[in-house]
Scaffold this motif. Structure first.
Motif, PDB file in Angstrom:
ATOM      1  N   ARG A   8       0.943  -1.181  -0.049  1.00  0.00           N
ATOM      2  CA  ARG A   8       0.101   0.066  -0.057  1.00  0.00           C
ATOM      3  C   ARG A   8       0.642   1.419   0.088  1.00  0.00           C
ATOM      4  N   ILE A   9       1.969   1.172   0.631  1.00  0.00           N
ATOM      5  CA  ILE A   9       2.974   2.463   0.835  1.00  0.00           C
ATOM      6  C   ILE A   9       3.540   2.762  -0.375  1.00  0.00           C
ATOM      7  N   LEU A  10       3.968   1.409  -1.117  1.00  0.00           N
ATOM      8  CA  LEU A  10       4.674   1.617  -2.532  1.00  0.00           C
ATOM      9  C   LEU A  10       3.603   2.336  -3.387  1.00  0.00           C
ATOM     10  N   ALA A  11       2.330   1.862  -3.409  1.00  0.00           N
ATOM     11  CA  ALA A  11       1.287   2.400  -4.152  1.00  0.00           C
ATOM     12  C   ALA A  11       1.177   3.848  -4.307  1.00  0.00           C
ATOM     13  N   GLN A  12       1.057   4.180  -2.779  1.00  0.00           N
ATOM     14  CA  GLN A  12       1.006   5.614  -2.372  1.00  0.00           C
ATOM     15  C   GLN A  12       2.005   6.404  -2.882  1.00  0.00           C
ATOM     16  N   MET A  13       3.207   5.859  -2.865  1.00  0.00           N
ATOM     17  CA  MET A  13       4.380   6.790  -3.223  1.00  0.00           C
ATOM     18  C   MET A  13       4.676   6.659  -4.724  1.00  0.00           C
ATOM     19  N   ASN A  14       3.628   5.834  -5.608  1.00  0.00           N
ATOM     20  CA  ASN A  14       3.820   5.697  -6.858  1.00  0.00           C
ATOM     21  C   ASN A  14       5.032   4.933  -7.474  1.00  0.00           C
TER      22      ASN A  14
ATOM     23  N   SER B 295      23.742   1.030   0.238  1.00  0.00           N
ATOM     24  CA  SER B 295      24.590   0.754  -0.705  1.00  0.00           C
ATOM     25  C   SER B 295      24.160  -0.787  -1.387  1.00  0.00           C
ATOM     26  N   GLY B 296      22.875  -1.230  -1.096  1.00  0.00           N
ATOM     27  CA  GLY B 296      22.572  -2.458  -1.584  1.00  0.00           C
ATOM     28  C   GLY B 296      21.886  -2.520  -2.937  1.00  0.00           C
ATOM     29  N   VAL B 297      21.848  -3.480  -3.669  1.00  0.00           N
ATOM     30  CA  VAL B 297      21.236  -3.801  -4.801  1.00  0.00           C
ATOM     31  C   VAL B 297      19.790  -3.322  -4.968  1.00  0.00           C
ATOM     32  N   VAL B 298      19.140  -3.723  -3.844  1.00  0.00           N
ATOM     33  CA  VAL B 298      17.514  -3.311  -3.647  1.00  0.00           C
ATOM     34  C   VAL B 298      17.378  -1.995  -3.700  1.00  0.00           C
ATOM     35  N   CYS B 299      18.163  -1.046  -2.946  1.00  0.00           N
ATOM     36  CA  CYS B 299      18.081   0.274  -2.681  1.00  0.00           C
ATOM     37  C   CYS B 299      18.472   0.937  -3.858  1.00  0.00           C
ATOM     38  N   GLU B 300      19.535   0.538  -4.689  1.00  0.00           N
ATOM     39  CA  GLU B 300      19.881   1.000  -5.932  1.00  0.00           C
ATOM     40  C   GLU B 300      18.825   0.850  -7.081  1.00  0.00           C
ATOM     41  N   THR B 301      18.139  -0.325  -7.200  1.00  0.00           N
ATOM     42  CA  THR B 301      17.038  -0.771  -7.936  1.00  0.00           C
ATOM     43  C   THR B 301      15.804   0.332  -7.859  1.00  0.00           C
ATOM     44  N   PHE B 302      15.545   0.360  -6.629  1.00  0.00           N
ATOM     45  CA  PHE B 302      14.498   1.579  -6.148  1.00  0.00           C
ATOM     46  C   PHE B 302      14.642   2.696  -6.840  1.00  0.00           C
ATOM     47  N   ARG B 303      16.017   3.179  -6.428  1.00  0.00           N
ATOM     48  CA  ARG B 303      16.556   4.453  -6.962  1.00  0.00           C
ATOM     49  C   ARG B 303      16.278   4.721  -8.457  1.00  0.00           C
ATOM     50  N   ARG B 304      16.685   3.784  -9.318  1.00  0.00           N
ATOM     51  CA  ARG B 304      16.681   3.763 -10.729  1.00  0.00           C
ATOM     52  C   ARG B 304      15.403   3.713 -11.153  1.00  0.00           C
ATOM     53  N   SER B 305      14.320   3.185 -10.493  1.00  0.00           N
ATOM     54  CA  SER B 305      13.177   3.059 -11.005  1.00  0.00           C
ATOM     55  C   SER B 305      12.307   4.606 -10.592  1.00  0.00           C
ATOM     56  N   GLY B 306      12.985   5.526 -10.032  1.00  0.00           N
ATOM     57  CA  GLY B 306      12.653   7.081  -9.767  1.00  0.00           C
ATOM     58  C   GLY B 306      12.206   7.065  -8.534  1.00  0.00           C
ATOM     59  N   ALA B 307      12.212   6.125  -7.589  1.00  0.00           N
ATOM     60  CA  ALA B 307      11.787   6.382  -6.175  1.00  0.00           C
ATOM     61  C   ALA B 307      12.764   6.917  -5.381  1.00  0.00           C
ATOM     62  N   ASP B 308      12.444   7.761  -4.297  1.00  0.00           N
ATOM     63  CA  ASP B 308      13.068   8.308  -3.536  1.00  0.00           C
ATOM     64  C   ASP B 308      13.223   7.170  -2.207  1.00  0.00           C
ATOM     65  N   ALA B 309      14.426   6.499  -2.227  1.00  0.00           N
ATOM     66  CA  ALA B 309      14.261   5.589  -1.161  1.00  0.00           C
ATOM     67  C   ALA B 309      14.574   6.033   0.389  1.00  0.00           C
TER      68      ALA B 309
END
Length: 137
Positions: A35-41, A107-121
């Motif tokens: 739900r939070i991911l959806a709210q944050m687009n 510095s993790g792959v998960v955080c970097e992947t979210f950043r590349r998707s345009g999300a503000d980690a």
């Protein structure tokens, strides 16, 4: 955790890593994290696809019967999620605490992947850790 196990096995991996945990969380649209991911687009399909491509696919299925072991990093992140949930006075570790722990690893792959998707980690971690989450279960 069962879905993370399935993700690791599907990719013929011998352990459950942080990427498997993240992919499992991205599939839970009706969870607090979903739900939070959806709210944050956040485009969870894009993030999931990128995570899947970041992981090497093994040639043969793992020989481990039963549950695959968790990587040390995954174990540490789950422990961090437990500590954060307890500090927030929660009796259970919900998906939002687990995803916040995954994203806090800057510095993790998960955080970097979210950043590349345009999300503000950082904003996501903040939203995930807030006590008064919209539609909290």
């Amino acid at each position: 955790m069962a879905t993370a196990q399935q993700e690791a096995r599907r990719l013929n991996q011998d352990f459950v890593g942080t990427e498997h945990l993240a992919m499992a969380l991205l599939d839970l649209d009706d969870s607090e994290a979903g739900r939070i991911l959806a709210q944050m687009n956040v485009e969870s399909g894009y993030v999931r696809n990128q995570l899947q491509h970041a992981l090497p696919s093994g040639n043969e299925p793992p020989v481990v019967s039963g549950n695959l072991p968790m990587s040390p990093k995954s174990q540490r992140l789950v422990t961090n999620a437990i500590v954060t949930a307890q500090a927030a006075g929660q009796a259970k570790v919900s998906t939002r605490f687990l995803l916040a722990a995954l994203l806090a690893e800057a510095s993790g792959v998960v955080c970097e992947t979210f950043r590349r998707s345009g999300a503000d980690a950082q904003e996501l971690v903040k939203a995930l850790r807030e006590r008064n989450v919209t539609a909290e279960a």
